[in-house]
Motif scaffolding. Sequence first.
Motif: not given
Length: 269
Positions: A83-87, A153-172
């Motif tokens: 999440i810090a990386g997303l920000l 906030h938490c409801q506006n952050i999704m854990l994407n189950n399709i790996p799209q990078g080093e993080d595995g589950n992409q945080v968007v």
Amino acid sequence: MDVTLTAEAGHYYRYIVKLPRENLPQLPSSSLSREALRTGWADENKLGPKLILYGESCGGLVLERLPGEALNPQTAPKWLPQIAGLLRRFHSTKAAAFMERYDPIKSVRGYLDIIKANKTMPQADMRLIDGVLVNTGNKVKGHPWVPCHNDLHCQNIMLNNIPQGEDGNQVVAIDFEDCDLADPMWDLAYFTVNLGRENCPRTLMELYGVSKEEERRYRAYLPLAVAHCAAWAGMRGGDWLKHCGEMMVRLRTLLGKNSRTEGHRRGGN
């Protein structure tokens, strides 16, 4: 509205459809037009879901339905580095020409105007919030203006189950209606408060990598973020008033702690 379409046998595609509703004045077509522009910007910069279609005549949006789940306060600690990386990516991305300046202090003042008209908050609480607005405004003058989510906030952050990078589950992120130019430390403070960590914020600060000046502004925004949540709930009224009261308790606790900390720094007890 969550829609599943079948393109061919065995293949399904899911989308989110947003339509303006006449009985919800806070969701007019102009609001969705704003969100469409900002969602398109986030899509182009790999910060959010894909914008599939925007119907200008009806004000409707069709978005990619991410195959994952929303973050929650219980699972959030595991994902704080991502999440810090997303920000950081958000705040370092080039701004779009249509972005305006978002002022959280102005937003809270707007909430207070509605609260005063509806008489949904005690006068003492409104005076306390008003003091927070003045104090925060004095402490964050001259801050940078960069792209921010402004409602993270938490409801506006999704854990994407399709790996799209080093993080595995992409945080968007999702829901970009308020995505405009602001102080990046506001995003950080608002998310910290959503996690209930306003009294122990150092972990997120360290993961984001704040400078001393950023830390000063970040700490100044924490009371404003709590006040924002309280005023928003007070504006909604009804069942939200309980949450408003809970947030006011957290605000008084935080202000009391900050007062003791300042006294210690100045050589007080």
